[in-house]
Design an enzyme around this catalytic site. Sequence first.
Site, PDB file in Angstrom:
ATOM      1  N   CYS A  34      -5.868  -6.478   2.011  1.00 20.90           N
ATOM      2  CA  CYS A  34      -4.964  -7.617   2.089  1.00 20.90           C
ATOM      3  C   CYS A  34      -5.130  -8.449   0.824  1.00 20.90           C
ATOM      4  CB  CYS A  34      -5.284  -8.462   3.317  1.00 20.90           C
ATOM      5  SG  CYS A  34      -4.390 -10.040   3.364  1.00 20.90           S
TER       6      CYS A  34
ATOM      7  N   ASP B 209      -7.161  -2.562   4.940  1.00 24.71           N
ATOM      8  CA  ASP B 209      -6.067  -2.026   5.745  1.00 24.71           C
ATOM      9  C   ASP B 209      -6.150  -0.506   5.681  1.00 24.71           C
ATOM     10  OD1 ASP B 209      -4.853  -4.550   6.365  1.00 24.71           O
ATOM     11  OD2 ASP B 209      -4.035  -4.601   4.334  1.00 24.71           O
TER      12      ASP B 209
ATOM     13  N   GLU C 279       3.868  -3.135   2.876  1.00 21.37           N
ATOM     14  CA  GLU C 279       5.197  -2.778   2.386  1.00 21.37           C
ATOM     15  C   GLU C 279       5.182  -2.545   0.877  1.00 21.37           C
ATOM     16  OE1 GLU C 279       5.636  -5.778   5.827  1.00 21.37           O
ATOM     17  OE2 GLU C 279       4.332  -5.492   4.084  1.00 21.37           O
TER      18      GLU C 279
END
Length: 272
Positions: free
Chosen positions: A179, A186, A219
């Site tokens: 992150c 992640d 994303e």
Amino acid sequence: MSVEHSLLGKDTQYPTQYQPNVLFPISRAESRQQYLHVEGITQGKDWWHVFEISWLNSLGLPQVAIGRLTLPANSPNLIESKSLKLYFNSMNFTQFESQQAFVETVERDLSNTAGGKVELQLFQVDDLEISKPQGICIDDLIPERLSEHPDSTLLKLDPATTEESVEIELYSHLLRSNCPVTGQPDWGTIFIRFQGKKPCYRSILAYIISYRQHNGFHEQCVEQIFADIWQLLQPEKLMVYATYTRRGGLDINPCRVSDLSWMPEPIRLARQ
């Protein structure tokens, strides 16, 4: 407004009253500046699974469900994950006359934040099935070299490749990034569907592993992977789909495609 102004990584009070204003948009534009010429970079969807959904029905009784959100990749904004968690928690003690009224409220609020049409599908808590990956797992291969940060020069065509076009489906469970605000890891599984001259599978694995210390939103990582493969390996068609593991009751699953006919159905894997 930059993500530094969000609640991500900060101590917060969990709201007990409906608060749509807690939702925090993050513009997609800045991270896409260098990829604007890449076909398909804004084509696809972001699927979110929301495992902590609850509201009150017309009798004041608590209801629970698992939700699947669908955000269009061409929406101006993504939604910051902690703000989404706080938003759903703010509805735990809010009464709705029907499940449909709850769904319509969520879709309206999230669409306003994303700047595009967001859809919510609810599942009974026992009904969201677990899928198995399809394709060739490349995790047991040995890369020729490794990098500590994303390095597109790792990507190569198969040395024995010919002019013949092939279609392949690969996956790896070794995707890891951080992150960009909290530094928390992640974890995800990444699927790559590729049509064109045959790529070197070991080089793709090395490239995926190079994200292990990279700071980026889910994303943004998927779009960078999509863009690098598109530019370096020059496929005729490409799909990149990452299924990230859950954190804070949410998992995020971005998918980008060069051709809409390659848009997959959303899945949930065992790690999620």
